[in-house]
Write a protein that holds these residues in place. Structure first.
Motif, PDB file in Angstrom:
ATOM      1  N   MET A 168      -9.514  -5.855  -3.411  1.00  0.00           N
ATOM      2  CA  MET A 168      -9.119  -5.697  -2.011  1.00  0.00           C
ATOM      3  C   MET A 168      -9.477  -6.924  -1.174  1.00  0.00           C
ATOM      4  O   MET A 168      -9.146  -6.984   0.008  1.00  0.00           O
ATOM      5  CB  MET A 168      -9.751  -4.439  -1.410  1.00  0.00           C
ATOM      6  CG  MET A 168      -9.233  -3.152  -2.008  1.00  0.00           C
ATOM      7  SD  MET A 168      -9.803  -1.660  -1.137  1.00  0.00           S
ATOM      8  CE  MET A 168     -11.565  -1.694  -1.498  1.00  0.00           C
ATOM      9  N   LEU A 188     -10.858  -5.944   6.084  1.00  0.00           N
ATOM     10  CA  LEU A 188     -10.744  -6.564   4.763  1.00  0.00           C
ATOM     11  C   LEU A 188      -9.998  -7.890   4.832  1.00  0.00           C
ATOM     12  O   LEU A 188     -10.320  -8.830   4.113  1.00  0.00           O
ATOM     13  CB  LEU A 188     -10.014  -5.626   3.803  1.00  0.00           C
ATOM     14  CG  LEU A 188     -10.773  -4.405   3.296  1.00  0.00           C
ATOM     15  CD1 LEU A 188      -9.838  -3.488   2.513  1.00  0.00           C
ATOM     16  CD2 LEU A 188     -11.955  -4.824   2.421  1.00  0.00           C
ATOM     17  N   LEU A 199       0.831  -1.205   0.000  1.00  0.00           N
ATOM     18  CA  LEU A 199       0.000   0.000   0.000  1.00  0.00           C
ATOM     19  C   LEU A 199       0.863   1.252   0.000  1.00  0.00           C
ATOM     20  O   LEU A 199       0.563   2.234  -0.692  1.00  0.00           O
ATOM     21  CB  LEU A 199      -0.935   0.004   1.211  1.00  0.00           C
ATOM     22  CG  LEU A 199      -2.199  -0.844   1.118  1.00  0.00           C
ATOM     23  CD1 LEU A 199      -2.862  -0.977   2.483  1.00  0.00           C
ATOM     24  CD2 LEU A 199      -3.185  -0.258   0.110  1.00  0.00           C
ATOM     25  N   LEU A 236      -6.717   3.251   4.239  1.00  0.00           N
ATOM     26  CA  LEU A 236      -6.368   1.874   4.594  1.00  0.00           C
ATOM     27  C   LEU A 236      -5.103   1.807   5.435  1.00  0.00           C
ATOM     28  O   LEU A 236      -4.936   0.898   6.257  1.00  0.00           O
ATOM     29  CB  LEU A 236      -6.208   1.036   3.324  1.00  0.00           C
ATOM     30  CG  LEU A 236      -7.485   0.803   2.511  1.00  0.00           C
ATOM     31  CD1 LEU A 236      -7.173   0.071   1.214  1.00  0.00           C
ATOM     32  CD2 LEU A 236      -8.518   0.028   3.317  1.00  0.00           C
ATOM     33  N   LEU A 250      -8.534  -1.872   7.129  1.00  0.00           N
ATOM     34  CA  LEU A 250      -7.665  -2.848   6.474  1.00  0.00           C
ATOM     35  C   LEU A 250      -7.784  -4.202   7.155  1.00  0.00           C
ATOM     36  O   LEU A 250      -7.883  -5.244   6.476  1.00  0.00           O
ATOM     37  CB  LEU A 250      -6.201  -2.369   6.498  1.00  0.00           C
ATOM     38  CG  LEU A 250      -5.188  -3.345   5.891  1.00  0.00           C
ATOM     39  CD1 LEU A 250      -5.535  -3.655   4.436  1.00  0.00           C
ATOM     40  CD2 LEU A 250      -3.778  -2.781   5.992  1.00  0.00           C
ATOM     41  N   HIS A 305     -16.107  -4.145   1.261  1.00  0.00           N
ATOM     42  CA  HIS A 305     -15.269  -3.810   0.106  1.00  0.00           C
ATOM     43  C   HIS A 305     -15.961  -2.772  -0.775  1.00  0.00           C
ATOM     44  O   HIS A 305     -15.380  -1.739  -1.124  1.00  0.00           O
ATOM     45  CB  HIS A 305     -15.000  -5.089  -0.695  1.00  0.00           C
ATOM     46  CG  HIS A 305     -14.226  -4.896  -1.954  1.00  0.00           C
ATOM     47  ND1 HIS A 305     -14.793  -4.422  -3.118  1.00  0.00           N
ATOM     48  CD2 HIS A 305     -12.908  -5.119  -2.255  1.00  0.00           C
ATOM     49  CE1 HIS A 305     -13.888  -4.347  -4.063  1.00  0.00           C
ATOM     50  NE2 HIS A 305     -12.728  -4.776  -3.569  1.00  0.00           N
ATOM     51  N   PHE A 351      -2.846  -5.666  -3.199  1.00  0.00           N
ATOM     52  CA  PHE A 351      -3.423  -6.896  -2.652  1.00  0.00           C
ATOM     53  C   PHE A 351      -3.091  -8.041  -3.601  1.00  0.00           C
ATOM     54  O   PHE A 351      -3.972  -8.709  -4.140  1.00  0.00           O
ATOM     55  CB  PHE A 351      -4.942  -6.746  -2.485  1.00  0.00           C
ATOM     56  CG  PHE A 351      -5.338  -5.697  -1.491  1.00  0.00           C
ATOM     57  CD1 PHE A 351      -5.567  -6.017  -0.166  1.00  0.00           C
ATOM     58  CD2 PHE A 351      -5.465  -4.366  -1.882  1.00  0.00           C
ATOM     59  CE1 PHE A 351      -5.936  -5.051   0.759  1.00  0.00           C
ATOM     60  CE2 PHE A 351      -5.830  -3.383  -0.969  1.00  0.00           C
ATOM     61  CZ  PHE A 351      -6.059  -3.730   0.351  1.00  0.00           C
ATOM     62  N   LEU A 393      -5.914  -1.161  -7.801  1.00  0.00           N
ATOM     63  CA  LEU A 393      -5.811  -1.597  -6.405  1.00  0.00           C
ATOM     64  C   LEU A 393      -5.217  -2.991  -6.268  1.00  0.00           C
ATOM     65  O   LEU A 393      -4.742  -3.366  -5.192  1.00  0.00           O
ATOM     66  CB  LEU A 393      -7.195  -1.555  -5.746  1.00  0.00           C
ATOM     67  CG  LEU A 393      -7.794  -0.160  -5.558  1.00  0.00           C
ATOM     68  CD1 LEU A 393      -9.242  -0.265  -5.113  1.00  0.00           C
ATOM     69  CD2 LEU A 393      -6.979   0.643  -4.551  1.00  0.00           C
TER      70      LEU A 393
END
Length: 224
Positions: free
Chosen positions: A211, A118, A28, A107, A115, A130, A152, A148
């Motif tokens: 994510m 998730l 990230l 996040l 985070l 999400h 991830f 994104l």
């Protein structure tokens, strides 16, 4: 589908989080740097280029109709590449860099806990969480959602570590779908490298829900 029973859910979640959390946070942070460079080239610092050049190339190749040549974002030419990537691109998809940066900052803020939600949150509200984050930061386009994926990333590591974790915890010995194929995880004794692993199927796809690519309760042990 075969029901999976986890005897100590608290310990299972904590063990999983210890594997993926720091990796996602690191990615990230790198994604934030890359997005900042693309939004504002004056923000580029020489010491950051090596960290983010691969992510920047991946993003640019996603939004351009023509991929950039090999070496286009090497350190010596990185600044120029940022300035010129729209040239000879065929077409370039418009991206709201600020919205993406705001989501990444959110996040990275451990206080809100989003985070962690998730990664190990309640499976019954995982998809909703999400999608709510995407709506909250007005991220709707397929290309912006695709960007994104760079934070991830299930491929390589930590994907290998995640599959090893599932196997070592022995929550299932057979494929959750067919209950026939045996879960396997073998290591080459000479090299120490993984030789064979069973799969973890993503219930919500990585394309539409990037994510959730490393979300504990979005992974279903399965055979090929």
């Amino acid at each position: 589908m075969i029901k999976i029973h986890i005897p100590d859910l608290v310990a299972f979640k904590a063990g999983y989080l210890s594997i993926v959390h720091d990796k996602v946070v690191s990615d990230l942070r790198r994604l934030k740097l890359s997005l900042s460079h693309l939004q504002d080239p004056s923000s580029i610092l020489a010491q950051d280029i090596v960290l983010v050049k691969a992510i920047t190339k991946a993003i640019v190749d996603l939004i351009r109709s023509l991929k950039t040549p090999k070496g286009f974002f090497n350190k010596k030419v990185y600044n120029n590449a940022i300035a010129t990537y729209p040239n000879n691109a065929g077409s370039v998809q418009p991206i709201n860099w600020r919205n993406l940066i705001n989501l990444v900052n959110h996040l990275l803020d451990e206080v809100n806990g989003d985070l962690e939600k998730l990664l190990i949150g309640d499976p019954l509200i995982l998809k909703n969480h999400h999608d709510t984050l995407l709506n909250q930061f007005n991220i709707r386009g397929a290309y912006e959602i695709g960007i994104l994926k760079n934070a991830f990333n299930y491929g390589g590591d930590p994907g290998d570590s995640v599959r090893q974790f599932f196997y070592s915890e022995e929550i299932c010995r057979f494929c959750s779908y067919c209950n026939m194929a045996r879960a396997r995880h073998t290591v080459n004794r000479q090299t120490g490298e993984t030789a064979d692993q069973f799969h973890l199927d993503h219930f919500f796809s990585q394309t539409d829900h990037p994510m959730l690519a490393l979300s504990l309760f979005n992974l279903v042990p399965s055979d090929s």
